[in-house]
Design a protein around this motif. Structure first.
Motif, PDB file in Angstrom:
ATOM      1  N   SER A 136     -90.338 -30.838  10.883  1.00 38.99           N
ATOM      2  CA  SER A 136     -90.153 -31.447   9.545  1.00 38.99           C
ATOM      3  C   SER A 136     -90.673 -30.874   8.550  1.00 38.99           C
ATOM      4  N   ASP A 280     -84.676 -33.197   1.071  1.00 44.07           N
ATOM      5  CA  ASP A 280     -84.917 -31.638   1.496  1.00 44.07           C
ATOM      6  C   ASP A 280     -84.132 -30.705   0.148  1.00 44.07           C
ATOM      7  N   ASN A 328     -87.395 -35.313   9.745  1.00 45.53           N
ATOM      8  CA  ASN A 328     -87.817 -35.907   8.771  1.00 45.53           C
ATOM      9  C   ASN A 328     -87.720 -37.548   8.762  1.00 45.53           C
TER      10      ASN A 328
END
Length: 548
Positions: A136, A280, A328
């Motif tokens: 993650s 991200d 995530n």
């Protein structure tokens, strides 16, 4: 004669080659020896530097090279820290090993200073998380890696709250109320289970939209997520991955099933992935227009612009590119659900134990509803409800230790004390939340009025027993709500660089939930458990419909 000369020359050449090879081998050995010696000396010098810097931090004497032994269980360790702080001051050290330094802090000002500077976590701490959910870029990595993703997530959550009185849509609240009605068919409900279901519904619809409400696998996903998270610590406790254990492979298959379910709901959530696209975006570059085909066989949605680093990688061939975004999502669901469940459960326990506060909050809700021209209720005007949420958060069972680390640089606190880089920094949050010097003589008691003050005077109503229902009237604007984050001792959602990114969203969401819940129901203890001393810990509760 020529043959003799050739043989002599060959012998000399072979001797020269052997001698050359011997010298080369000796040179390699010397280089290896010098390199290893240099590395060992660097380790020794680093160790001595650590010891030298740590010697200036107060703490109990350590008589063993391997550190302080017999630190006890988590509960005993918290008691040990409490006793040690009383003896050695607000900052103290303990050696967990010859190279592992633990520094505990109890002074709120120094804690706030430390949390604003130290944003890393020790790599070993995330072993259980990675085992359960994979890699993650938001959890259990260095702060530099997580910073941009966390900032983007905060912006997206703020965007969801902007211009909305209630952050939870009405259809989501109605779905939760239907679940409450269904659960009451058995006569009573387990406080922890109903809190977990409410939290899971809120988090699921926030991340995946209305599709989550119609998802047939939601209940199984909730159970599987919690079961995997619970068992992760056990398997992570092994020094080496237990490949020889049959149970480990069964656990891994459950983790794989959880990832498949996560991909299933991600693919079904249609256009509601703006939140994911930004988390991200700073880890990878570029966008791609891709169509996502739902696992149920639904046609792909084409022409939707999204970051290739999130969904596109989920469907790509590279294992790590798939695992990070999936980690995530599962991390957000797990951490968000745990925090929200604890908060909802703590509020329910306080309300069933204090019927007077519950009645005052109900009156406040009805007053705000009558004075509002909008259909939805503005929870920002429900001061006593919000104060109850803050106080319940302060008293809710927190983790024994809030952990941080600065992996690269030494930390210099406000009092001039230097903390070596790599030291494990801990805060005994439970002690701080119950500290009488920060919260008063009634620190261990439920008192939501401590978060209310008279407008313009700044006086604390925590000790004002005459504070009445009329005085709590938000329409009169006689009182203001104090921001709990202004108090350095309030650590229910963390603080500093690693503070909970969803704190505001969760508080607003839980307030919206309880505004609707208490308008429809009165929350009580199950009658036959009223005199049971254990009933206040995860009690059986009943929701009694109010007469309209």
């Amino acid at each position: 004669m020529n043959s003799v000369l050739k043989s002599v020359n060959g012998f000399i050449s072979s001797e020269s080659a052997r001698e050359y090879a011997k010298k080369e081998f000796n040179a390699i050995l010397w280089i290896a020896l010098i390199t290893i010696t240099a590395l060992l000396l660097d380790k020794v010098f680093t160790l001595f530097r650590l010891w030298s810097k740590a010697s200036k931090i107060p703490g109990p004497p350590c008589n063993s090279f391997f550190g302080h032994g017999n630190l006890g269980s988590r509960e005993n360790f918290t008691d040990l820290l409490s006793e040690s702080h009383d003896k050695y001051g607000p900052v103290l050290k303990l050696w967990l090993g010859p190279t592992q330094l633990l520094v505990s802090m109890k002074d709120p000002t120094l804690i706030k200073d430390m949390l604003s500077k130290a944003g890393d976590k020790l790599p070993c701490i995330g072993k259980a998380f990675r085992l359960a959910f994979g890699r993650s870029s938001l959890f259990f990595c260095s702060y530099d890696q997580a910073q941009k993703g966390r900032e983007s997530l905060v912006l997206e959550l703020d965007d969801k709250m902007h211009g909305r009185a209630n952050v939870i849509p009405k259809n989501v609240v109605d779905c939760i109320m239907e679940g409450v009605d269904a659960s009451m068919s058995t006569g009573s409900v387990d406080c922890k289970l109903i809190s977990q279901h409410m939290a899971f519904t809120i988090l699921g619809t926030t991340l995946f939209g209305d599709k989550f409400l119609a998802w047939s696998k939601a209940t199984f996903y909730e159970e599987l997520l919690m079961m995997i998270a619970k068992d992760a610590s056990f398997w992570a406790s092994y020094r080496f991955t237990p490949f020889w254990k049959r149970g480990f492979w069964k656990y891994q298959s459950l983790c794989t099933e959880l990832k498949c379910l996560t991909l299933d709901i991600v693919q079904q959530c249609g256009k509601n992935y703006k939140l994911f696209c930004h988390m991200d975006r700073n880890s990878h570059n570029g966008t791609a227009k891709v169509g996502i085909k739902a696992a149920s066989g639904a046609p792909p949605s084409s022409g939707v612009e999204m970051q290739d680093n999130f969904f596109y990688q989920e469907l790509g061939s590279d294992r790590f590119a798939r695992e990070e975004p999936c980690g995530n999502i599962m991390g957000l669901m797990f951490h968000g659900c745990i925090a929200t469940t604890s908060l909802i459960g703590s509020i329910l326990e306080r309300l069933v134990a204090d019927a007077e506060i519950q009645d005052k909050i109900y009156s406040e809700i009805m007053k705000v509803k009558k004075g509002s021209v909008r259909e939805d209720q503005d929870v920002e005007e429900m001061l006593l409800l919000l104060a109850t949420i803050y106080e319940s958060a302060r008293l809710m069972p927190a983790g024994p230790l809030l952990q941080r680390c600065s992996l690269k640089d030494d930390l210099i606190l406000k009092n001039g004390m230097l903390i070596p880089a790599g030291a494990l920094l801990v805060v005994p949050a439970q002690l701080l939340q119950m500290d009488g010097s920060s919260w008063g003589s009634d620190a261990s008691k439920f008192n939501p009025y401590r978060f209310l003050s008279k407008a313009g005077k700044g006086s604390d109503l925590g000790q004002d027993t005459s504070f009445t229902e009329e005085a709590a009237d938000p329409i009169s604007c006689s009182f203001v709500l104090k921001d709990p984050n202004d108090d350095a001792a309030f650590l229910s959602f963390g603080s500093g660089k690693r503070t909970c990114v969803g704190q505001k969203f969760v508080i607003r969401g839980v307030a919206s939930l309880f505004a609707s819940l208490l308008e429809r129901y009165e929350v009580r203890l199950r009658p036959q458990l009223g005199n049971d001393p254990k009933s206040t810990t995860n009690p059986e509760i009943v929701f009694v419909k109010r007469s309209r």
